[in-house]
Design an enzyme around this catalytic site. Structure first.
Site, PDB file in Angstrom:
ATOM      1  N   TRP A 289       0.836  -1.210   0.000  1.00  8.45           N
ATOM      2  CA  TRP A 289       0.000   0.000   0.000  1.00  8.45           C
ATOM      3  C   TRP A 289       0.868   1.256   0.000  1.00  8.45           C
ATOM      4  O   TRP A 289       1.890   1.318   0.697  1.00  8.45           O
ATOM      5  CB  TRP A 289      -0.847   0.010   1.273  1.00  8.45           C
ATOM      6  CG  TRP A 289      -1.328   1.367   1.686  1.00  8.45           C
ATOM      7  CD1 TRP A 289      -0.613   2.327   2.365  1.00  8.45           C
ATOM      8  CD2 TRP A 289      -2.622   1.941   1.450  1.00  8.45           C
ATOM      9  NE1 TRP A 289      -1.395   3.445   2.564  1.00  8.45           N
ATOM     10  CE2 TRP A 289      -2.628   3.225   2.017  1.00  8.45           C
ATOM     11  CE3 TRP A 289      -3.777   1.467   0.818  1.00  8.45           C
ATOM     12  CZ2 TRP A 289      -3.741   4.066   1.966  1.00  8.45           C
ATOM     13  CZ3 TRP A 289      -4.880   2.302   0.775  1.00  8.45           C
ATOM     14  CH2 TRP A 289      -4.862   3.583   1.347  1.00  8.45           C
ATOM     15  N   ASN A 291       0.309   5.736   0.362  1.00  9.56           N
ATOM     16  CA  ASN A 291      -0.432   6.984   0.214  1.00  9.56           C
ATOM     17  C   ASN A 291       0.570   8.095  -0.042  1.00  9.56           C
ATOM     18  O   ASN A 291       1.253   8.041  -1.072  1.00  9.56           O
ATOM     19  CB  ASN A 291      -1.482   7.226   1.316  1.00  9.56           C
ATOM     20  CG  ASN A 291      -0.999   7.151   2.736  1.00  9.56           C
ATOM     21  OD1 ASN A 291      -0.578   6.121   3.190  1.00  9.56           O
ATOM     22  ND2 ASN A 291      -1.084   8.236   3.455  1.00  9.56           N
ATOM     23  N   ASP A 292       0.705   9.076   0.797  1.00 10.91           N
ATOM     24  CA  ASP A 292       1.418  10.299   0.430  1.00 10.91           C
ATOM     25  C   ASP A 292       2.858  10.085  -0.047  1.00 10.91           C
ATOM     26  O   ASP A 292       3.578   9.262   0.519  1.00 10.91           O
ATOM     27  CB  ASP A 292       1.522  11.224   1.653  1.00 10.91           C
ATOM     28  CG  ASP A 292       0.242  11.325   2.437  1.00 10.91           C
ATOM     29  OD1 ASP A 292      -0.790  10.824   1.968  1.00 10.91           O
ATOM     30  OD2 ASP A 292       0.275  11.909   3.534  1.00 10.91           O
ATOM     31  N   GLU A 460      -3.696  19.022   6.361  1.00 16.22           N
ATOM     32  CA  GLU A 460      -2.597  18.057   6.326  1.00 16.22           C
ATOM     33  C   GLU A 460      -1.567  18.486   5.273  1.00 16.22           C
ATOM     34  O   GLU A 460      -1.842  19.321   4.413  1.00 16.22           O
ATOM     35  CB  GLU A 460      -3.122  16.660   5.926  1.00 16.22           C
ATOM     36  CG  GLU A 460      -4.200  16.113   6.852  1.00 16.22           C
ATOM     37  CD  GLU A 460      -4.666  14.697   6.487  1.00 16.22           C
ATOM     38  OE1 GLU A 460      -4.906  13.928   7.416  1.00 16.22           O
ATOM     39  OE2 GLU A 460      -4.803  14.379   5.293  1.00 16.22           O
TER      40      GLU A 460
HETATM   41  C1  FRU Z   1      -2.483  12.410   4.441  1.00 12.29           C
HETATM   42  C2  FRU Z   1      -2.173  11.729   5.762  1.00 12.29           C
HETATM   43  C3  FRU Z   1      -1.168  12.517   6.542  1.00 12.29           C
HETATM   44  C4  FRU Z   1      -0.548  11.485   7.431  1.00 12.29           C
HETATM   45  C5  FRU Z   1      -0.539  10.279   6.531  1.00 12.29           C
HETATM   46  C6  FRU Z   1      -0.732   8.993   7.251  1.00 12.29           C
HETATM   47  O1  FRU Z   1      -2.938  11.549   3.467  1.00 12.29           O
HETATM   48  O2  FRU Z   1      -3.362  11.554   6.481  1.00 12.29           O
HETATM   49  O3  FRU Z   1      -1.706  13.600   7.236  1.00 12.29           O
HETATM   50  O4  FRU Z   1       0.733  11.833   7.845  1.00 12.29           O
HETATM   51  O5  FRU Z   1      -1.569  10.453   5.600  1.00 12.29           O
HETATM   52  O6  FRU Z   1      -0.525   7.919   6.415  1.00 12.29           O
END
Ligand code: FRU
Length: 739
Positions: A289, A291-292, A460
């Site tokens: 997986w 994300n950021d 964020e």
């Molecule tokens: C943004 C977020 C950030 C956090 C991360 C956790 O997508 O929520 O604020 O650090 O993802 O995975």
């Protein structure tokens, strides 16, 4: 066999003979004569002489807990000598109530609880066997203690006390349970990878992999061990332990689970380059997986991308910083994760800088990562690399920045500004700036954002960007919000203004302004140390509203194309302009001119590419000749179609993905078209990038960008433009394959 008999048995259905014939087991207690010589404390326990709603017990009575939630206590057997390989007992009651604090049965040896179990079954009224492997305690004196602690209160609420029912405790040579509190398997490391069967629908389990007595994963990691089906295999790289014994430990699994018996070693990872939605020219992790994007930094001629990463599953969890590196921003090579969770918590988003002047004392040109430790509270920590960003050491003085009053306190983005480091940090619904000389001690500078822009979600992932606009410094501040997107879920807004080294002051503009007007670009930030003073951006190409269930198999999520950012005027005010980075042009292959149409109401390109692998760019310019809407679309042989509808007169565009392919994984994915403003122009010069699961539309040299994911079940190979009530021309059409 015995287990099956027991599962089907109900009141008094079990014959003792069946037990005795299966080996030399001896009964420790069967509660047929009350609590016998057990020592009772408190009033919680009693013996029930039968209950028609309860199944699977032996004989006609069992130990149970009074319904009165105010009662608590324990009951302890007299001493006995351990002589069997296993102690087996029947347990019933609500599952999982025993971890640490709830109702549980324990084996006490030398005054210590050496084994503890709570009920395991999905049906709290059905007894199931629980087995303890006790061979190591052979010959020792032991007792069994069953406990139900007092009800606890948490955040003003009284939590249920927990409950447990116990019957027939015996010891013998056989394990009767199909359930393992902790399953352990030792294999020889004779492949590069250890493969653990898992599935998004699997059971929550904690995975440890031990070599020479050490867990090579650091902490135990949360996984979804496969139960009825194997969705994917989690690869654990054991290459460097070749020939050694490797012990895999998994909590809470059953012998009937697909994970049981299917753990193996292999030289191949399950990463399937042919996976249908695997992008060809976008970053996606080979397994797991993401994300950021995190810690994006250009070092020694290479683009480093760290990422919010779960190496052990395809959903959010176990957050590490992964690492992938690229020469060209298009093709990426995964490296080992660089920062793993520790006692301060998971590793959440943040940034990296090259410390050219050794301000932190980690060495000249050390790469320093600044991230959020997300555990009991969110705090900022640092780690440094002296090998150009491939391995990191956590700083011994972590965390370097805390504020116990802030719950959402995360995502530090650090820039060198003048003679100090400036951190932009998301703090509730403001961006907080801190300054530092050495990346270790941080001083509060200012807060920004109250009453400005969108506050429809938590703030964020900030980024503070400096541009030169007409000879002067001009600053942009990115703020991601979740939820709060007009399309649902997450989106990134920006502010334009000035930064004086302490404070950001926004120009008076019609906020919110969006970095990307589509549904699938979030948490994007820019590269540190990008060459030539470029401002290079990548975002996470998904949306928190539905990201957990998108239909990919071995990986979940990817990043946007890299984009070069600048400031320009749209005729009314300054805007942030996004264009595909020049590296994207270098990924083009071939290039075919296609004839356009003039003063027409429809146009079709029936074959986008002769052998279409799903990654291409279509450039075209639409010139409206009336006030009617003009739509353009991609479609495939299965009738799946993704439709953009341009409303030149109304100054709008929308994207309808309701018939684009697989959409039913989440009700929020395609429920309504993604609709947004697009300033009215005489013509719309479009660059549309498609890469299997993504579409990115850039209009008029950076004025507008619109990123939206799709999941067609076969590649789109037809492009069409049409209007019901207005004529239009389409010119300058060119198609490139991307690879
Ligand atoms: C943004 C977020 C950030 C956090 C991360 C956790 O997508 O929520 O604020 O650090 O993802 O995975």
């Amino acid at each position: 066999m015995i287990v099956q008999i027991l599962k089907r048995s109900s009141l008094a259905a079990l014959s003792l003979a069946a037990f005795i014939s299966c080996g030399h087991s001896s009964v420790i207690e069967d509660f047929e004569n009350g609590i016998g010589s057990w020592n009772k404390e408190g009033e919680a326990f009693k013996v029930s002489s039968g209950d028609n709603n309860v199944t699977g017990y032996s004989g006609s009575s069992f130990l149970t807990v009074d319904e009165d939630e105010s009662l608590s206590g324990s009951i302890t057997s007299g001493p006995f000598t351990i002589k069997g390989k296993f102690i087996n007992m029947l347990l019933a009651g609500p599952k999982g109530s025993g971890f640490g604090r709830g109702a549980a049965a324990s084996l006490i040896v030398d005054g210590n609880a050496v084994r503890t179990s709570s009920p395991i079954g999905d049906d709290p009224k059905k007894f199931e066997w629980v087995s303890w492997d006790v061979e190591e305690f052979g010959g020792k004196e032991a007792s069994i203690k069953v406990e139900v602690p007092p009800a606890r209160s948490f955040a003003g609420r009284t939590l249920p006390r927990g409950s447990i029912m116990v019957d027939r405790i015996e010891q013998g040579p056989k394990r009767l349970s199909s359930f393992y509190d902790e399953y352990s398997l030792t294999l020889k490391a004779d492949g590069k990878y250890l493969l653990i069967p898992a599935s998004d629908k699997g059971t929550n389990s904690r995975l440890s992999v031990e070599v020479d007595g050490e867990n090579i994963l650091g902490n135990a990691q949360s996984v979804r061990a496969a139960t009825s089906e194997i969705g994917y295999y989690i690869p654990v790289n054991i290459g460097k332990y070749s020939g050694k014994p490797v012990t895999v430990k998994l909590t809470g699994i059953k012998t009937s689970d697909a994970v049981y018996g299917n753990i193996k070693t292999s030289d191949e990872t399950p990463n399937s380059p042919t996976e249908q939605y695997r992008p060809l020219v976008h970053f996606s992790p080979s397994f797991g997986w993401t994300n950021d994007p995190n810690g994006m930094v250009y070092v020694d001629g290479k683009w480093h991308l760290s990422l919010q990463y779960n190496p052990y599953g395809t959903t959010h969890g176990n957050m590490h910083w992964g690492l992938s590196v690229s020469d060209d921003l298009i093709h990426w090579t995964d490296k080992n994760p660089v920062i793993a969770p520790d006692e301060l918590g998971s590793i959440f988003s943040g940034s990296a800088v090259v410390d050219h002047d050794n301000t932190a004392g980690f060495g000249k040109d050390a790469v320093v990562a600044i991230y959020t430790s997300a555990g009991a509270g969110q705090r900022q920590s640092i780690a440094y690399s002296t090998d150009g960003g491939y391995t990191f050491t956590k700083y011994s003085g972590n965390p370097v920045l805390s504020d116990p009053d802030q719950r959402d306190f995360r995502d530090p983005k650090v820039n060198r500004i003048g003679d100090q480091w400036v951190m932009a940090l998301a703090c509730g619904q403001v961006i907080r700036f801190y300054g530092s000389k050495d990346l270790k001690e941080w001083t509060f500078l200012s807060d920004f954002g109250t009453g400005l822009g969108s506050h429809d979600g938590v703030w964020e992932c900030p980024d503070l960007l400096k541009f030169n606009y007409q000879g002067k410094d001009k600053w942009v501040l990115f703020v991601s919000i979740n939820p709060g997107s007009p399309h649902g879920g997450s989106i990134t807004q920006y502010f334009i203004g000035d930064f004086d080294g302490k404070r950001f002051k926004a120009d008076n503009l019609p906020y919110p302004l969006w970095v990307d007007s589509g549904a699938d670009n979030y948490a994007g930030v820019t590269y540190a140390d990008a060459p030539g003073g470029r401002t290079v951006f990548m975002g996470w190409m998904s949306n928190w509203a539905y990201t957990g269930s998108t239909p990919t198999t071995f990986f979940r999520n990817c990043m946007t194309l890299p984009r070069d950012l600048s400031l320009k005027s749209d005729g009314r005010h300054l805007i942030l302009a996004s264009v595909p980075s020049p590296e994207v042009d270098a990924a083009r292959s071939g290039g075919r001119d296609v004839d356009g149409v003039s003063s027409s109401k429809s146009m079709d390109i029936s074959e986008i590419l002769p052998s279409n692998k799903g990654a291409y760019e279509i450039d075209f310019t639409i010139v409206p000749e009336g006030k009617g809407n003009i739509s353009f679309s991609l479609s495939n042989g299965k009738g799946e179609t993704a439709i953009w509808e341009l409303d030149p007169a109304g100054g709008k565009i929308s994207f309808d993905r309701s018939r684009s392919g697989i959409t039913d994984f989440s009700p929020s994915f395609a429920a309504k078209p993604v609709t947004t403003a697009l300033p009215t122009r005489k013509e719309y010069k479009c660059r549309l990038f498609v890469d299997r699961l993504s579409t990115e539309l850039f209009v008029n040299d950076g004025d507008f960008v619109f990123t939206n994911c799709v999941f067609p079940t076969e590649v789109y190979n037809t492009f069409g433009v049409k209007s019901a009530d207005s004529q239009f021309s389409v010119k300058d059409i060119k198609i490139y394959e991307l690879k």
